[in-house]
Design a protein around this motif. Structure first.
Motif, short mmCIF file in Angstrom:
data_model
loop_
_atom_site.label_atom_id
_atom_site.label_comp_id
_atom_site.label_asym_id
_atom_site.label_seq_id
_atom_site.Cartn_x
_atom_site.Cartn_y
_atom_site.Cartn_z
N SER A 186 -17.28 -26.57 -35.80
CA SER A 186 -16.56 -25.86 -36.85
C SER A 186 -15.05 -25.89 -36.63
CB SER A 186 -17.03 -24.40 -36.94
OG SER A 186 -16.74 -23.70 -35.74
N GLU A 187 -14.63 -25.97 -35.36
CA GLU A 187 -13.19 -25.96 -35.05
C GLU A 187 -12.56 -27.34 -35.05
OE1 GLU A 187 -13.22 -22.06 -32.06
OE2 GLU A 187 -12.88 -24.07 -31.26
N ARG A 188 -13.35 -28.36 -34.74
CA ARG A 188 -12.80 -29.70 -34.58
C ARG A 188 -13.28 -30.62 -35.69
NH1 ARG A 188 -10.32 -30.66 -29.49
NH2 ARG A 188 -9.89 -32.67 -30.46
N GLY A 189 -12.54 -30.61 -36.79
CA GLY A 189 -12.89 -31.49 -37.91
C GLY A 189 -12.68 -32.95 -37.61
N ASP A 190 -11.97 -33.25 -36.51
CA ASP A 190 -11.71 -34.64 -36.15
C ASP A 190 -12.87 -35.25 -35.37
OD1 ASP A 190 -11.11 -32.81 -34.07
OD2 ASP A 190 -9.96 -34.33 -32.99
N ILE A 191 -13.91 -34.44 -35.08
CA ILE A 191 -15.06 -34.89 -34.30
C ILE A 191 -16.33 -34.55 -35.07
CG2 ILE A 191 -16.34 -34.60 -32.13
CD1 ILE A 191 -13.62 -35.84 -31.72
N LEU A 192 -17.33 -35.43 -35.00
CA LEU A 192 -18.64 -35.12 -35.57
C LEU A 192 -19.62 -34.83 -34.44
CD1 LEU A 192 -20.54 -34.91 -38.05
CD2 LEU A 192 -21.11 -37.33 -37.67
N VAL A 193 -20.33 -33.71 -34.57
CA VAL A 193 -21.37 -33.36 -33.62
C VAL A 193 -22.73 -33.57 -34.29
CG1 VAL A 193 -22.41 -31.51 -32.25
CG2 VAL A 193 -19.92 -31.63 -32.49
N VAL A 194 -23.63 -34.26 -33.59
CA VAL A 194 -25.00 -34.48 -34.09
C VAL A 194 -25.97 -34.14 -32.97
CG1 VAL A 194 -26.67 -36.18 -34.93
CG2 VAL A 194 -24.31 -36.28 -35.71
N GLY A 195 -27.00 -33.37 -33.29
CA GLY A 195 -28.02 -33.02 -32.31
C GLY A 195 -29.33 -33.72 -32.60
N ILE A 196 -29.96 -34.27 -31.56
CA ILE A 196 -31.22 -34.99 -31.72
C ILE A 196 -32.29 -34.35 -30.85
CG2 ILE A 196 -32.43 -37.18 -31.47
CD1 ILE A 196 -29.86 -38.64 -31.88
N ALA A 197 -33.33 -33.82 -31.48
CA ALA A 197 -34.49 -33.30 -30.74
C ALA A 197 -35.33 -34.49 -30.29
CB ALA A 197 -35.31 -32.37 -31.62
N VAL A 198 -35.54 -34.61 -28.98
CA VAL A 198 -36.20 -35.79 -28.41
C VAL A 198 -37.69 -35.54 -28.22
CG1 VAL A 198 -36.24 -37.38 -26.46
CG2 VAL A 198 -34.06 -36.44 -27.25
N VAL A 199 -38.51 -36.37 -28.88
CA VAL A 199 -39.97 -36.32 -28.78
C VAL A 199 -40.43 -34.86 -28.85
CG1 VAL A 199 -41.99 -37.26 -27.58
CG2 VAL A 199 -39.76 -38.30 -27.22
N ASP A 200 -39.99 -34.18 -29.87
CA ASP A 200 -40.29 -32.76 -30.04
C ASP A 200 -41.28 -32.56 -31.17
OD1 ASP A 200 -40.15 -30.05 -29.62
OD2 ASP A 200 -37.99 -29.90 -29.95
N ASP A 201 -41.95 -31.43 -31.16
CA ASP A 201 -42.83 -31.07 -32.26
C ASP A 201 -41.97 -30.77 -33.48
OD1 ASP A 201 -45.51 -30.03 -33.36
OD2 ASP A 201 -44.17 -28.31 -33.64
N PRO A 202 -42.19 -31.45 -34.61
CA PRO A 202 -41.32 -31.27 -35.78
C PRO A 202 -41.22 -29.82 -36.24
CG PRO A 202 -42.70 -33.20 -36.06
CD PRO A 202 -43.19 -32.51 -34.83
N ALA A 203 -42.36 -29.12 -36.29
CA ALA A 203 -42.34 -27.73 -36.75
C ALA A 203 -41.54 -26.85 -35.79
CB ALA A 203 -43.77 -27.20 -36.89
N ALA A 204 -41.74 -27.06 -34.48
CA ALA A 204 -41.02 -26.27 -33.48
C ALA A 204 -39.52 -26.57 -33.53
CB ALA A 204 -41.57 -26.56 -32.09
N ALA A 205 -39.18 -27.84 -33.73
CA ALA A 205 -37.77 -28.22 -33.80
C ALA A 205 -37.09 -27.60 -35.01
CB ALA A 205 -37.63 -29.74 -33.83
N ARG A 206 -37.78 -27.62 -36.15
CA ARG A 206 -37.21 -27.02 -37.36
C ARG A 206 -37.04 -25.51 -37.20
NH1 ARG A 206 -40.52 -31.12 -39.56
NH2 ARG A 206 -39.28 -32.65 -40.73
N THR A 207 -38.04 -24.87 -36.61
CA THR A 207 -37.94 -23.43 -36.37
C THR A 207 -36.78 -23.12 -35.43
OG1 THR A 207 -40.31 -23.11 -36.70
CG2 THR A 207 -39.15 -21.41 -35.48
N PHE A 208 -36.67 -23.92 -34.40
CA PHE A 208 -35.59 -23.76 -33.42
C PHE A 208 -34.23 -23.88 -34.11
CE2 PHE A 208 -32.54 -25.43 -30.39
CZ PHE A 208 -32.81 -24.75 -29.21
N GLY A 209 -34.06 -24.93 -34.92
CA GLY A 209 -32.79 -25.15 -35.61
C GLY A 209 -32.44 -24.01 -36.54
N THR A 210 -33.46 -23.47 -37.23
CA THR A 210 -33.23 -22.36 -38.15
C THR A 210 -32.83 -21.09 -37.39
OG1 THR A 210 -34.83 -23.26 -39.73
CG2 THR A 210 -34.28 -20.91 -39.93
N GLU A 211 -33.51 -20.85 -36.28
CA GLU A 211 -33.22 -19.66 -35.47
C GLU A 211 -31.80 -19.69 -34.92
OE1 GLU A 211 -36.17 -19.53 -32.46
OE2 GLU A 211 -37.74 -18.73 -33.78
N ILE A 212 -31.39 -20.84 -34.43
CA ILE A 212 -30.05 -20.96 -33.87
C ILE A 212 -29.00 -20.90 -34.98
CG2 ILE A 212 -28.48 -22.47 -32.58
CD1 ILE A 212 -30.61 -21.21 -30.86
#
Length: 208
Positions: A124-150
């Motif tokens: 949010s502070e550094r518009g000059d940089i892009l941040v991308v997060g990749i869940a590795v070999v994760d359960d799709p439902a758990a990863a989506r829930t995790f992302g929503t919670e955070i």
């Protein structure tokens, strides 16, 4: 530099082989010592020494300045984001052009959860940089829930097959990659990373 790594889904390869061989030899030597009754060196000391040396060798390779892939082009990939959109690495550099902070995480990884708010703050502070997060070999439902919670605002996606992660050798999760505007890997950071270290590495390694 970095803090202790988080939970480690150990990857196969040279480091694992070195570790297993070292410990195997240590067990044999320890057995001989026990049989001979040599009190000068205990079996536990031999085994611990082999483990410590193996860890040191691994650290030298994976925590060296920049990391083992520093100076090489990041392998192209397509990532389906939790939003339903697609992130294409080569397309990003062709059309957007910002340096990239690529974070490998998983829903079951406590250090990943701990550091995500700092990644979100940086995004949010550094518009000059892009941040991308990749869940590795994760359960799709758990990863989506995790992302929503955070509740982070930067793009999150799932590498269900592990194909993306296979192009970026790593010791465990979380692992973060700093990639410059030319698509070149500059630094690998294994383990939890703080907001201060994120900013420091961005400014020193990939910011224009």
């Amino acid at each position: 530099m970095s803090t202790d790594p988080g939970p480690l889904p150990r990857r196969g390869g040279k480091l694992t082989a070195i570790f297993l061989v070292a410990v195997g030899i240590a067990v044999i030597v320890a057995t001989i010592i026990s049989v001979r009754g040599d009190d000068s060196t205990t079996a536990a000391e031999v085994i611990q020494g082999a483990v410590d040396q193996s860890a040191e060798d691994s650290s030298e390779e994976f925590h060296a300045p920049g990391g083992p892939l520093a100076g090489t082009p990041a392998t192209d990939f397509e990532l389906t984001l939790l939003s339903g959109e697609t992130f294409d690495l080569s397309d990003h550099f062709a059309t957007d052009g910002r340096p990239l902070v690529l974070n490998f995480w998983a829903s079951w990884c406590p250090p990943c959860r701990a550091e995500m708010p700092d990644f979100d703050r940086v995004a949010s502070e550094r518009g000059d940089i892009l941040v991308v997060g990749i869940a590795v070999v994760d359960d799709p439902a758990a990863a989506r829930t995790f992302g929503t919670e955070i509740g982070v605002g930067y793009p999150l996606g799932i590498d269900e097959s592990g194909a993306i992660a296979n192009s970026f050798p790593y010791l465990g999760l979380p692992t973060t990659w700093f990639i410059d505007a030319n698509g070149i890997i500059v630094r690998q950071w294994t383990g939890l990373i703080s907001y201060e270290d994120l900013i420091s590495r961005i400014d020193a390694d990939i910011a224009s």
